[in-house]
Design an enzyme around this catalytic site. Structure first.
Site, PDB file in Angstrom:
ATOM      1  N   LYS A  83     -31.405 -64.221 -21.365  1.00  0.00           N
ATOM      2  CA  LYS A  83     -31.159 -63.339 -22.517  1.00  0.00           C
ATOM      3  C   LYS A  83     -32.246 -63.592 -23.551  1.00  0.00           C
ATOM      4  O   LYS A  83     -32.800 -64.691 -23.614  1.00  0.00           O
ATOM      5  CB  LYS A  83     -29.788 -63.649 -23.129  1.00  0.00           C
ATOM      6  CG  LYS A  83     -29.196 -62.519 -23.937  1.00  0.00           C
ATOM      7  CD  LYS A  83     -28.470 -61.528 -23.050  1.00  0.00           C
ATOM      8  CE  LYS A  83     -27.934 -60.349 -23.817  1.00  0.00           C
ATOM      9  NZ  LYS A  83     -27.124 -59.471 -22.957  1.00  0.00           N
ATOM     10  N   GLY A 119     -13.212 -47.734 -29.196  1.00  0.00           N
ATOM     11  CA  GLY A 119     -14.668 -47.549 -29.128  1.00  0.00           C
ATOM     12  C   GLY A 119     -14.978 -46.307 -28.318  1.00  0.00           C
ATOM     13  O   GLY A 119     -14.484 -46.144 -27.197  1.00  0.00           O
ATOM     14  N   GLY A 179     -18.311 -45.076 -27.916  1.00  0.00           N
ATOM     15  CA  GLY A 179     -19.772 -45.001 -27.813  1.00  0.00           C
ATOM     16  C   GLY A 179     -20.134 -44.718 -26.374  1.00  0.00           C
ATOM     17  O   GLY A 179     -19.378 -44.058 -25.648  1.00  0.00           O
ATOM     18  N   ASN A 180     -21.268 -45.229 -25.935  1.00  0.00           N
ATOM     19  CA  ASN A 180     -21.712 -44.977 -24.561  1.00  0.00           C
ATOM     20  C   ASN A 180     -20.649 -45.413 -23.546  1.00  0.00           C
ATOM     21  O   ASN A 180     -20.223 -44.622 -22.697  1.00  0.00           O
ATOM     22  CB  ASN A 180     -23.038 -45.726 -24.324  1.00  0.00           C
ATOM     23  CG  ASN A 180     -23.410 -45.769 -22.855  1.00  0.00           C
ATOM     24  OD1 ASN A 180     -22.979 -46.667 -22.130  1.00  0.00           O
ATOM     25  ND2 ASN A 180     -24.162 -44.807 -22.401  1.00  0.00           N
ATOM     26  N   GLY A 227     -17.353 -46.479 -23.944  1.00  0.00           N
ATOM     27  CA  GLY A 227     -16.016 -45.912 -24.142  1.00  0.00           C
ATOM     28  C   GLY A 227     -15.948 -44.457 -23.722  1.00  0.00           C
ATOM     29  O   GLY A 227     -14.983 -44.023 -23.073  1.00  0.00           O
TER      30      GLY A 227
HETATM   31  P1  NAD Z   1     -22.210 -48.130 -28.671  1.00  0.00           P
HETATM   32  O1  NAD Z   1     -22.942 -48.593 -29.864  1.00  0.00           O
HETATM   33  O2  NAD Z   1     -22.683 -46.921 -27.944  1.00  0.00           O
HETATM   34  O3  NAD Z   1     -20.668 -47.845 -29.040  1.00  0.00           O
HETATM   35  C1  NAD Z   1     -19.877 -48.747 -29.736  1.00  0.00           C
HETATM   36  C2  NAD Z   1     -18.596 -48.061 -30.174  1.00  0.00           C
HETATM   37  O4  NAD Z   1     -17.777 -48.995 -30.854  1.00  0.00           O
HETATM   38  C3  NAD Z   1     -18.830 -46.917 -31.164  1.00  0.00           C
HETATM   39  O5  NAD Z   1     -17.912 -45.880 -30.884  1.00  0.00           O
HETATM   40  C4  NAD Z   1     -18.505 -47.538 -32.518  1.00  0.00           C
HETATM   41  O6  NAD Z   1     -18.076 -46.584 -33.463  1.00  0.00           O
HETATM   42  C5  NAD Z   1     -17.365 -48.430 -32.106  1.00  0.00           C
HETATM   43  N1  NAD Z   1     -17.124 -49.512 -33.065  1.00  0.00           N
HETATM   44  C6  NAD Z   1     -18.008 -50.216 -33.808  1.00  0.00           C
HETATM   45  N2  NAD Z   1     -17.375 -51.060 -34.628  1.00  0.00           N
HETATM   46  C7  NAD Z   1     -16.054 -50.891 -34.388  1.00  0.00           C
HETATM   47  C8  NAD Z   1     -14.884 -51.465 -34.916  1.00  0.00           C
HETATM   48  N3  NAD Z   1     -14.945 -52.399 -35.896  1.00  0.00           N
HETATM   49  N4  NAD Z   1     -13.697 -51.076 -34.413  1.00  0.00           N
HETATM   50  C9  NAD Z   1     -13.626 -50.145 -33.459  1.00  0.00           C
HETATM   51  N5  NAD Z   1     -14.692 -49.541 -32.935  1.00  0.00           N
HETATM   52  C10 NAD Z   1     -15.885 -49.915 -33.387  1.00  0.00           C
HETATM   53  O7  NAD Z   1     -22.145 -49.408 -27.703  1.00  0.00           O
HETATM   54  P2  NAD Z   1     -21.841 -49.427 -26.151  1.00  0.00           P
HETATM   55  O8  NAD Z   1     -23.130 -49.452 -25.409  1.00  0.00           O
HETATM   56  O9  NAD Z   1     -20.819 -48.392 -25.834  1.00  0.00           O
HETATM   57  O10 NAD Z   1     -21.213 -50.887 -25.987  1.00  0.00           O
HETATM   58  C11 NAD Z   1     -19.859 -51.152 -26.295  1.00  0.00           C
HETATM   59  C12 NAD Z   1     -19.507 -52.555 -25.849  1.00  0.00           C
HETATM   60  O11 NAD Z   1     -19.757 -52.704 -24.455  1.00  0.00           O
HETATM   61  C13 NAD Z   1     -20.292 -53.689 -26.520  1.00  0.00           C
HETATM   62  O12 NAD Z   1     -19.425 -54.808 -26.633  1.00  0.00           O
HETATM   63  C14 NAD Z   1     -21.378 -54.006 -25.506  1.00  0.00           C
HETATM   64  O13 NAD Z   1     -21.862 -55.349 -25.641  1.00  0.00           O
HETATM   65  C15 NAD Z   1     -20.590 -53.835 -24.218  1.00  0.00           C
HETATM   66  N6  NAD Z   1     -21.435 -53.585 -23.040  1.00  0.00           N
HETATM   67  C16 NAD Z   1     -22.250 -52.480 -23.002  1.00  0.00           C
HETATM   68  C17 NAD Z   1     -23.005 -52.247 -21.864  1.00  0.00           C
HETATM   69  C18 NAD Z   1     -23.870 -51.017 -21.752  1.00  0.00           C
HETATM   70  O14 NAD Z   1     -24.389 -50.762 -20.658  1.00  0.00           O
HETATM   71  N7  NAD Z   1     -24.007 -50.208 -22.800  1.00  0.00           N
HETATM   72  C19 NAD Z   1     -22.958 -53.140 -20.780  1.00  0.00           C
HETATM   73  C20 NAD Z   1     -22.112 -54.259 -20.850  1.00  0.00           C
HETATM   74  C21 NAD Z   1     -21.352 -54.455 -21.998  1.00  0.00           C
END
Ligand code: NAD
Length: 413
Positions: free
Chosen positions: A104, A215, A217-218, A220
């Site tokens: 990392k 959540g 985002g991507n 969710g």
């Molecule tokens: P993202 O930034 O696209 O989405 C994050 C979402 O969480 C958004 O909808 C945001 O509004 C919401 N959020 C932020 N703060 C919040 C809060 N206090 N309460 C509720 N919701 C809140 O990120 P992502 O890529 O969707 O990643 C989400 C999670 O998944 C993270 O923990 C990330 O480490 C994990 N993750 C992502 C990937 C990936 O491929 N993108 C891979 C493994 C793990």
């Protein structure tokens, strides 16, 4: 007080090493990264001043293949956080059985206060600092918090200039134009859905279930989309500000379009508005935390009604909450398994780069599904056999694979 993520990792690994009967030597080796590269990177800011940022790369373990893991640009990035995340990457790659180790990286900076030019300079400086230590057969970074395909593009460009050759497999999560993989964007949500399918099959549960997702985002959004398409009801979703609930289920594509039009979730027609805390405690069958860590803790775990928690965020359930949920009979599908679809498609990107032969999105998805399902089945079988939780089952699977590779290399006896 909460344990640090690294302390939690060490506890879980130590338990797995004891259960599997490996030596104390393995425990000691898995507590220390193989290499740490750290120092300051300096750029010339837009105002002409010199700006310095601490930069890191932790190469945790490469017994199973080149180090693999993202780089985050975040003001709180520090060596302890990067070390814990690197260790968990070694576990995650081993759970899904891809031939990669764990690493990392990070830069302690606030991208929200930096211009596009300053961010590009940081990306190129990071690549220069790490150029001797990374490579397609050595250590393969990727995007993480606040880093994007564009940032990976700058890093690959700088790395290739230094080495004087093309090497797209040095970094994954690149733009498609530079050898990125099709299907990377939905991969984590889709991988989580494949694991959920496998769990429901193992439980012989054929019902259409009610699902709440924290959540949107991507991760969710795609999880919601695939779960909805399979005929289940997504009854609630949230963002950082608020949550919405629709008793008969909502259409994730319509909610996403609503958000893309710049509207607030709470203005979604026909939805009841609630808080993120209320969403977590909703009456539902499956809860999917897909936002942040430490969301389900000792204080709210007793109020969780879902029977299944699919951890798509990293670390959303604390160890104290884990114990409470176990006693309540809740199945927690751990992050190292549930969200490993992302790193699996990163692995596919690397395979395509080193072979120079590119796949369609359908091919990517058809290769992802069996990996996620088999990883689930193996973790589930180990958990049943040893009478432990699915999280412990996934750690047993990972530590077994890493331990065997360490033994075969003669690094432990
Ligand atoms: P993202 O930034 O696209 O989405 C994050 C979402 O969480 C958004 O909808 C945001 O509004 C919401 N959020 C932020 N703060 C919040 C809060 N206090 N309460 C509720 N919701 C809140 O990120 P992502 O890529 O969707 O990643 C989400 C999670 O998944 C993270 O923990 C990330 O480490 C994990 N993750 C992502 C990937 C990936 O491929 N993108 C891979 C493994 C793990």
């Amino acid at each position: 007080m909460l344990n640090t993520p690294f302390e939690n990792y060490k506890l879980r690994v130590a338990r797995a090493v004891d259960t599997l009967g490996f030596s104390e030597e393995l425990k000691a080796k898995l507590e220390v990264p193989q290499n740490i590269i750290e120092g300051d990177i300096t750029i010339k800011g837009d105002d002409g001043s010199e700006k310095k940022f601490p930069a890191y790369r932790v190469q945790f373990n490469n017994a199973r293949g080149p180090y693999k893991g993202g780089i985050r640009f975040h003001p709180d990035a520090d060596i302890d956080e990067v070390k814990a995340l690197a260790a968990l990457m070694a576990i995650k790659c081993a759970v899904v059985g891809i031939p990669l180790g764990g690493g990392k990286g990070g830069v302690a900076c606030n991208p929200k206060e930096l211009s596009k030019n300053e961010i590009e300079q940081i990306a190129r400086a990071w690549a220069r600092m790490m150029a001797p230590s990374i490579g397609a057969n050595k250590d393969i970074p990727a995007p993480d918090v606040y880093t994007t395909p564009q940032i990976m593009g700058y890093m690959v460009d700088e790395f290739e200039k230094i080495h004087g050759r093309s090497e797209p497999g040095v970094i994954t999560g690149k733009p498609l134009s530079m050898g990125g993989s099709k299907g990377r964007t939905p991969a984590t949500g889709l991988g989580g859905f494949y694991v959920l399918e496998a769990l429901l099959e193992a439980l012989d549960d054929k019902r259409k279930l009610r699902v709440a997702i924290q959540g949107f985002g991507n991760v969710g959004f795609y999880a919601a989309k695939f779960i909805h398409e399979a005929g289940h009801k997504v009854i609630a979703v949230s963002d950082s500000k608020e949550a919405i609930y629709v008793q008969d289920g909502l259409d994730p594509i319509a909610v996403n379009q609503h958000k893309e039009e710049g509207k607030k979730l709470s203005d979604y027609p026909g939805a009841e508005v609630m808080t993120n805390e209320q969403l977590l405690e909703l009456e539902c069958d499956i809860l999917v935390p897909a936002a942040l860590d430490n969301q389900i803790r000792e204080d709210n775990a007793p109020n969780i009604k879902a029977k299944i928690i699919l951890e798509l965020a990293n670390g959303p359930v604390t160890p104290a909450a884990d114990d409470i949920l176990k006693n309540k009979g809740v199945t927690v599908v751990p992050d190292v398994l549930a969200n490993a679809g992302g790193v699996t498609v990163s692995y596919f990107e690397w395979v395509q780069n080193v072979s120079g032969f590119y796949w369609t999105e359908e091919e990517v998805f058809s290769k992802l599904r069996p990996i996620m399902q088999e990883s689930f089945q193996q973790s589930f079988m180990l958990a049943e056999e040893k009478h432990v939780t699915l999280r412990e089952g996934a750690f047993l699977l990972a530590v077994k694979r890493i331990g065997e590779a360490m033994k075969d290399r003669g690094r432990i006896s």
